[in-house]
Design a protein around this motif. Sequence first.
Motif, PDB file in Angstrom:
ATOM      1  N   TYR A 155      -1.511  28.859  33.162  1.00 60.02           N
ATOM      2  CA  TYR A 155      -2.044  27.686  32.455  1.00 60.02           C
ATOM      3  C   TYR A 155      -1.526  27.666  31.023  1.00 60.02           C
ATOM      4  CZ  TYR A 155      -5.287  24.112  30.770  1.00 60.02           C
ATOM      5  OH  TYR A 155      -5.808  22.965  30.232  1.00 60.02           O
ATOM      6  N   TYR A 156      -1.503  28.854  30.396  1.00 57.18           N
ATOM      7  CA  TYR A 156      -1.094  28.943  28.983  1.00 57.18           C
ATOM      8  C   TYR A 156       0.336  28.439  28.780  1.00 57.18           C
ATOM      9  CZ  TYR A 156      -0.632  30.992  24.306  1.00 57.18           C
ATOM     10  OH  TYR A 156      -0.433  31.178  22.952  1.00 57.18           O
ATOM     11  N   LYS A 196       0.575  24.522  30.726  1.00 50.47           N
ATOM     12  CA  LYS A 196      -0.230  23.376  30.275  1.00 50.47           C
ATOM     13  C   LYS A 196      -0.535  23.442  28.773  1.00 50.47           C
ATOM     14  CE  LYS A 196      -1.744  21.994  34.615  1.00 50.47           C
ATOM     15  NZ  LYS A 196      -1.644  20.672  35.209  1.00 50.47           N
ATOM     16  N   HIS A 197      -0.960  24.624  28.305  1.00 54.06           N
ATOM     17  CA  HIS A 197      -1.405  24.678  26.911  1.00 54.06           C
ATOM     18  C   HIS A 197      -0.244  24.509  25.926  1.00 54.06           C
ATOM     19  CE1 HIS A 197      -3.990  25.535  23.512  1.00 54.06           C
ATOM     20  NE2 HIS A 197      -3.099  26.415  23.079  1.00 54.06           N
ATOM     21  N   LEU A 228       0.999  21.048  25.665  1.00 53.08           N
ATOM     22  CA  LEU A 228       0.059  20.231  24.882  1.00 53.08           C
ATOM     23  C   LEU A 228       0.316  20.427  23.386  1.00 53.08           C
ATOM     24  CD1 LEU A 228      -2.631  18.541  24.556  1.00 53.08           C
ATOM     25  CD2 LEU A 228      -3.840  20.750  24.600  1.00 53.08           C
ATOM     26  N   VAL A 261      -6.447  20.940  20.416  1.00 52.50           N
ATOM     27  CA  VAL A 261      -5.678  22.094  20.900  1.00 52.50           C
ATOM     28  C   VAL A 261      -6.580  23.312  21.092  1.00 52.50           C
ATOM     29  CG1 VAL A 261      -3.902  23.746  20.171  1.00 52.50           C
ATOM     30  CG2 VAL A 261      -3.447  21.282  20.011  1.00 52.50           C
ATOM     31  N   ASP A 300      -8.837  23.308  24.120  1.00 50.95           N
ATOM     32  CA  ASP A 300      -8.237  23.626  25.424  1.00 50.95           C
ATOM     33  C   ASP A 300      -8.324  25.115  25.751  1.00 50.95           C
ATOM     34  OD1 ASP A 300      -6.709  22.876  27.793  1.00 50.95           O
ATOM     35  OD2 ASP A 300      -4.936  23.780  26.841  1.00 50.95           O
ATOM     36  N   ILE A 301      -8.619  25.953  24.744  1.00 54.02           N
ATOM     37  CA  ILE A 301      -8.634  27.414  24.940  1.00 54.02           C
ATOM     38  C   ILE A 301      -9.532  27.864  26.106  1.00 54.02           C
ATOM     39  CG2 ILE A 301      -9.224  29.645  23.857  1.00 54.02           C
ATOM     40  CD1 ILE A 301      -8.070  28.592  21.232  1.00 54.02           C
ATOM     41  N   ASN A 339     -10.050  26.666  28.801  1.00 58.45           N
ATOM     42  CA  ASN A 339      -9.418  26.406  30.100  1.00 58.45           C
ATOM     43  C   ASN A 339      -8.535  27.554  30.576  1.00 58.45           C
ATOM     44  OD1 ASN A 339     -10.568  23.846  30.501  1.00 58.45           O
ATOM     45  ND2 ASN A 339      -9.036  22.914  29.144  1.00 58.45           N
ATOM     46  N   TYR A 340      -8.177  28.485  29.688  1.00 56.92           N
ATOM     47  CA  TYR A 340      -7.339  29.608  30.140  1.00 56.92           C
ATOM     48  C   TYR A 340      -7.845  30.981  29.732  1.00 56.92           C
ATOM     49  CZ  TYR A 340      -5.211  29.063  25.477  1.00 56.92           C
ATOM     50  OH  TYR A 340      -4.999  28.953  24.127  1.00 56.92           O
TER      51      TYR A 340
END
Lengths: 103, 103
Positions: free
Chosen positions: B20-21, B24-25, B28, B83, B86-87, B89-90
């Motif tokens: 994910y990092y 996706k992250h 972003l 930003v 979103d942390i 999420n992973y």
Amino acid sequence: MIKVSVLYPNEEGKKFDMDYYTGKHMPLVHSRMDSMGLLRTEVEKGVSGADPSAPAPFVAIGVLYFNTVEEVHEAFKTHGREVMGDIPNYTDISPQIQISEIV
Amino acid sequence: MIKVSVLYPNEEGKKFDMDYYTGKHMPLVHSRMDSMGLLRTEVEKGVSGADPSAPAPFVAIGVLYFNTVEEVHEAFKTHGREVMGDIPNYTDISPQIQISEIV
């Protein structure tokens, strides 16, 4: 690509001589490790935390790039004692050492 | 050159989703901050400490390069909330953030 980070925590009352670090210590690292796979180095001086008024978590970070973990281990096995032995000449901080893979 | 390091301490029982990092992250981060001076990013995956058998102090480190501290502050003032939001999420690790100058 392998990245070795040597992180010096920003601790109250500790000293760090950036002139010695960039002018003497890093040249020593290069003179010993360039022939063992050290590709390049980078020196960071801490500015702040995320908040501009917050102190940086680390007063300085030294970064060493190699191609493989095996080269890192060999370089530190051969020259680690001498290179780490130079640390008291510029700081009384005990660094954290991180070996990372760049993904 | 200014380097922003986002360091995720390697803590017992915590999770970190590297897929994910990176997938996706970091995209972003680029989509929001490239237009605000973000030059490039680097993702590090912790391998070990100095001793090959010791755990890495950080499970991952994300690095963002900018030209100036002012650009960093402006980018985080504008997009930091989204930003940082979103942390979760992973990972459930609270990162340390370091703003450094490359010397």
